[in-house]
Design a protein around this motif. Structure first.
Motif, PDB file in Angstrom:
ATOM      1  N   GLU A 263       0.833  -1.206   0.000  1.00 47.71           N
ATOM      2  CA  GLU A 263       0.000   0.000   0.000  1.00 47.71           C
ATOM      3  C   GLU A 263       0.865   1.254   0.000  1.00 47.71           C
ATOM      4  O   GLU A 263       0.586   2.221  -0.721  1.00 47.71           O
ATOM      5  N   MET A 264       1.921   1.261   0.809  1.00 46.15           N
ATOM      6  CA  MET A 264       2.827   2.401   0.827  1.00 46.15           C
ATOM      7  C   MET A 264       3.491   2.579  -0.545  1.00 46.15           C
ATOM      8  O   MET A 264       3.644   3.709  -1.038  1.00 46.15           O
ATOM      9  N   LEU A 265       3.873   1.476  -1.156  1.00 43.23           N
ATOM     10  CA  LEU A 265       4.522   1.532  -2.466  1.00 43.23           C
ATOM     11  C   LEU A 265       3.577   2.105  -3.516  1.00 43.23           C
ATOM     12  O   LEU A 265       3.982   2.938  -4.341  1.00 43.23           O
ATOM     13  N   VAL A 266       2.320   1.687  -3.499  1.00 45.04           N
ATOM     14  CA  VAL A 266       1.342   2.190  -4.462  1.00 45.04           C
ATOM     15  C   VAL A 266       1.146   3.700  -4.299  1.00 45.04           C
ATOM     16  O   VAL A 266       1.106   4.453  -5.281  1.00 45.04           O
ATOM     17  N   ILE A 267       1.029   4.146  -3.048  1.00 44.59           N
ATOM     18  CA  ILE A 267       0.842   5.580  -2.784  1.00 44.59           C
ATOM     19  C   ILE A 267       2.021   6.383  -3.322  1.00 44.59           C
ATOM     20  O   ILE A 267       1.851   7.403  -4.009  1.00 44.59           O
ATOM     21  N   MET A 268       3.231   5.920  -3.040  1.00 41.89           N
ATOM     22  CA  MET A 268       4.426   6.654  -3.448  1.00 41.89           C
ATOM     23  C   MET A 268       4.644   6.592  -4.953  1.00 41.89           C
ATOM     24  O   MET A 268       5.130   7.555  -5.564  1.00 41.89           O
ATOM     25  N   LEU A 269       4.306   5.482  -5.595  1.00 45.95           N
ATOM     26  CA  LEU A 269       4.428   5.395  -7.056  1.00 45.95           C
ATOM     27  C   LEU A 269       3.437   6.332  -7.739  1.00 45.95           C
ATOM     28  O   LEU A 269       3.746   6.926  -8.778  1.00 45.95           O
ATOM     29  N   LEU A 270       2.262   6.467  -7.143  1.00 46.15           N
ATOM     30  CA  LEU A 270       1.290   7.415  -7.685  1.00 46.15           C
ATOM     31  C   LEU A 270       1.819   8.838  -7.549  1.00 46.15           C
ATOM     32  O   LEU A 270       1.681   9.662  -8.466  1.00 46.15           O
ATOM     33  N   VAL A 274       2.901  12.005 -10.234  1.00 46.65           N
ATOM     34  CA  VAL A 274       2.637  13.434 -10.033  1.00 46.65           C
ATOM     35  C   VAL A 274       3.931  14.233 -10.159  1.00 46.65           C
ATOM     36  O   VAL A 274       3.978  15.296 -10.797  1.00 46.65           O
ATOM     37  N   THR A 275       4.996  13.709  -9.567  1.00 42.69           N
ATOM     38  CA  THR A 275       6.294  14.386  -9.568  1.00 42.69           C
ATOM     39  C   THR A 275       6.841  14.550 -10.979  1.00 42.69           C
ATOM     40  O   THR A 275       7.331  15.620 -11.354  1.00 42.69           O
ATOM     41  N   VAL A 276       6.742  13.480 -11.775  1.00 41.61           N
ATOM     42  CA  VAL A 276       7.212  13.549 -13.166  1.00 41.61           C
ATOM     43  C   VAL A 276       6.402  14.575 -13.944  1.00 41.61           C
ATOM     44  O   VAL A 276       6.946  15.376 -14.715  1.00 41.61           O
ATOM     45  N   GLY A 277       5.091  14.578 -13.730  1.00 41.26           N
ATOM     46  CA  GLY A 277       4.237  15.555 -14.414  1.00 41.26           C
ATOM     47  C   GLY A 277       4.612  16.981 -14.065  1.00 41.26           C
ATOM     48  O   GLY A 277       4.672  17.859 -14.942  1.00 41.26           O
ATOM     49  N   LEU A 278       4.898  17.224 -12.778  1.00 44.98           N
ATOM     50  CA  LEU A 278       5.278  18.570 -12.358  1.00 44.98           C
ATOM     51  C   LEU A 278       6.625  18.976 -12.961  1.00 44.98           C
ATOM     52  O   LEU A 278       6.806  20.122 -13.378  1.00 44.98           O
ATOM     53  N   ASP A 325      -4.453  22.134   0.833  1.00 45.42           N
ATOM     54  CA  ASP A 325      -5.392  21.260   0.128  1.00 45.42           C
ATOM     55  C   ASP A 325      -5.171  21.285  -1.380  1.00 45.42           C
ATOM     56  O   ASP A 325      -5.627  20.384  -2.097  1.00 45.42           O
ATOM     57  N   PHE A 326      -4.496  22.311  -1.872  1.00 47.24           N
ATOM     58  CA  PHE A 326      -4.244  22.448  -3.304  1.00 47.24           C
ATOM     59  C   PHE A 326      -2.852  21.951  -3.679  1.00 47.24           C
ATOM     60  O   PHE A 326      -2.396  22.195  -4.803  1.00 47.24           O
ATOM     61  N   LEU A 327      -2.183  21.251  -2.773  1.00 46.97           N
ATOM     62  CA  LEU A 327      -0.832  20.770  -3.021  1.00 46.97           C
ATOM     63  C   LEU A 327      -0.800  19.241  -2.947  1.00 46.97           C
ATOM     64  O   LEU A 327      -1.318  18.654  -1.991  1.00 46.97           O
ATOM     65  N   PRO A 328      -0.183  18.580  -3.926  1.00 44.28           N
ATOM     66  CA  PRO A 328      -0.197  17.101  -3.938  1.00 44.28           C
ATOM     67  C   PRO A 328       0.569  16.479  -2.777  1.00 44.28           C
ATOM     68  O   PRO A 328       0.208  15.391  -2.313  1.00 44.28           O
ATOM     69  N   SER A 357      -5.486  12.998 -10.318  1.00 44.54           N
ATOM     70  CA  SER A 357      -5.929  14.218 -11.002  1.00 44.54           C
ATOM     71  C   SER A 357      -4.803  15.243 -11.091  1.00 44.54           C
ATOM     72  O   SER A 357      -4.660  15.937 -12.107  1.00 44.54           O
ATOM     73  N   PHE A 358      -4.014  15.343 -10.032  1.00 47.09           N
ATOM     74  CA  PHE A 358      -2.846  16.242 -10.072  1.00 47.09           C
ATOM     75  C   PHE A 358      -1.912  15.836 -11.209  1.00 47.09           C
ATOM     76  O   PHE A 358      -1.456  16.671 -11.998  1.00 47.09           O
ATOM     77  N   ALA A 359      -1.601  14.531 -11.284  1.00 48.67           N
ATOM     78  CA  ALA A 359      -0.690  14.039 -12.318  1.00 48.67           C
ATOM     79  C   ALA A 359      -1.252  14.320 -13.716  1.00 48.67           C
ATOM     80  O   ALA A 359      -0.533  14.818 -14.593  1.00 48.67           O
ATOM     81  N   LEU A 360      -2.517  14.008 -13.895  1.00 47.32           N
ATOM     82  CA  LEU A 360      -3.153  14.210 -15.206  1.00 47.32           C
ATOM     83  C   LEU A 360      -3.160  15.685 -15.591  1.00 47.32           C
ATOM     84  O   LEU A 360      -2.862  16.046 -16.740  1.00 47.32           O
ATOM     85  N   THR A 361      -3.460  16.550 -14.638  1.00 46.16           N
ATOM     86  CA  THR A 361      -3.492  17.993 -14.903  1.00 46.16           C
ATOM     87  C   THR A 361      -2.121  18.508 -15.306  1.00 46.16           C
ATOM     88  O   THR A 361      -1.988  19.274 -16.283  1.00 46.16           O
TER      89      THR A 361
END
Length: 380
Positions: A263-270, A274-278, A325-328, A357-361
């Motif tokens: 579960e921790m791995l899934v959260i961090m991979l998600l 987001v990080t790559v998108g930013l 709340d507006f920060l990933p 949604s952050f990553a997609l945006t």
């Protein structure tokens, strides 16, 4: 596809040609664990020190003191009444329990009295002592009320002490220390991931400045393949950082994440997505590597501070908590903490959806910005 694999291998080669990047991508993520261990690893569970003043020295007071001493979370210290104030003020004891003359008589009458609990630490300490002490004294008082005479009271009381039914206390494992270390380590890892991803994405800008980018585009390679290869390499390195950090935390330093590893791995991979998108978004809005470096510092450090990467969000003013709340980064840490409290994936699907949604945006805005760069001197 062959061209894409060649680009991926080439970006890996360029990245790790500089030996400093081994420190950035491998060593630095582990620094957060060391910081967390230094900050919280030395915390120990301390027993409550109870100073005892026994003015009667009867069987009942001795049994009561013995009962308190058997509790796993207490340490009994005998003191004199003249030392009572000094020991409390100096912090030598956390509380003082005074058995005054008349205590045993009040117990035999079924009305516990002539007992005092003093502490300058308030109900945090006195409340704990009262819970166990009063329960024990109430049992003895009930015996006194049920007995018809002194002999009967003595017989029942002796049987009560010999009874196999005893109050047993079992301490629950304190998970707060591991949660603090996990929070601190992950918060630091988040910052390192953001800076590392931006440095990798800056390769696009540096390749342009060295004119290598345009020579590549003169070959069968396309600009989309070039950017896609950068994204893939970025994600692979971030995933390796995450796995390495989590393994070192759990297997080497023995830090309990308080949630399943997967579960921790899934959260961090998600969040890696987001990080790559930013990072790609920052490159899309930068005209040079220097500009990108300045922009990432302007974005990453303040948002990490506002998101609570270095201290719990509860310590921040309410207005700042609303901004976060507006920060990933905030949603990553919040999701981890909710899982640590026992929440399941089904209860936190909105958190995962927000991160996605952050990553997609970020990716959509970057693609749009790249698409608007029609000048042949730009990237895509």
């Amino acid at each position: 596809m062959k061209e894409l694999f060649w680009l991926i291998a080439n970006i890996f080669k360029i990245t790790f040609k500089d030996k400093k990047n081994y420190i950035v991508y491998i060593v630095l993520p582990l620094v957060g664990i060391i910081i967390a261990l230094v900050a919280y690893g030395g915390e120990k569970e301390e027993k409550i020190r109870i100073g005892i003043i026994d003015e009667e020295r009867t069987e009942i007071t001795e049994d009561t003191i013995s009962f308190l001493g058997r509790l796993e979370t207490t340490h009994i210290i005998s003191i004199k009444k003249s030392e009572m104030e000094d020991t409390i003020v100096s912090g030598s004891v956390d509380a003082v329990l005074l058995f005054e003359k008349g205590f045993s008589s009040s117990m035999k009458e079924g009305n516990p009295n002539h007992i005092q609990i003093s502490s300058i630490r308030g109900t945090e300490i006195t409340g704990f002592i009262k819970i166990y002490l009063y329960n024990y004294l109430d049992n003895i008082a009930a015996i006194a009320k049920a007995a018809k005479n002194e002999a009967e009271y003595k017989a029942i009381y002796d049987n009560y002490k010999k009874s196999s039914f005893k109050l047993v206390t079992n301490g629950l494992q304190d998970t707060s220390k591991n949660k603090k270390m996990t929070y601190q380590s992950i918060g630091f890892l988040i910052m390192i991931m953001l800076f590392g991803a931006c440095n990798l994405s800056e390769i696009i800008l540096k390749e342009k400045e060295r004119r290598t980018y345009f020579r590549l585009l003169a070959s069968p390679l396309s600009s989309k393949q070039y950017v896609s290869a950068n994204i893939i390499v970025n994600f692979i390195i971030l995933a390796a950082q995450i796995i390495l950090t989590l393994l070192v935390m759990t297997k080497i330093f023995g830090i309990d994440l308080n949630i399943p590893f997967i579960e921790m791995l899934v959260i961090m991979l998600l969040f890696a997505l987001v990080t790559v998108g930013l990072s790609i978004l920052i490159v899309a809005f930068s005209k040079s590597s220097a500009a990108a470096g300045a922009l990432q510092k302007l974005v990453i450090l303040p948002t990490c501070l506002l998101s609570g990467c270095f201290w719990p969000m509860e310590l921040m003013p309410e207005a700042i908590q609303k901004v976060s709340d507006f920060l990933p980064q905030k949603w990553v840490l919040a999701t981890i903490m909710e899982h640590q409290r026992g929440e399941q994936f089904g209860d936190l699907y909105l958190n995962y959806l927000i991160l996605f949604s952050f990553a997609l945006t970020f990716f959509l805005i970057a693609i749009y910005k790249f698409g608007r760069n029609n000048n042949v001197r730009n990237f895509v």
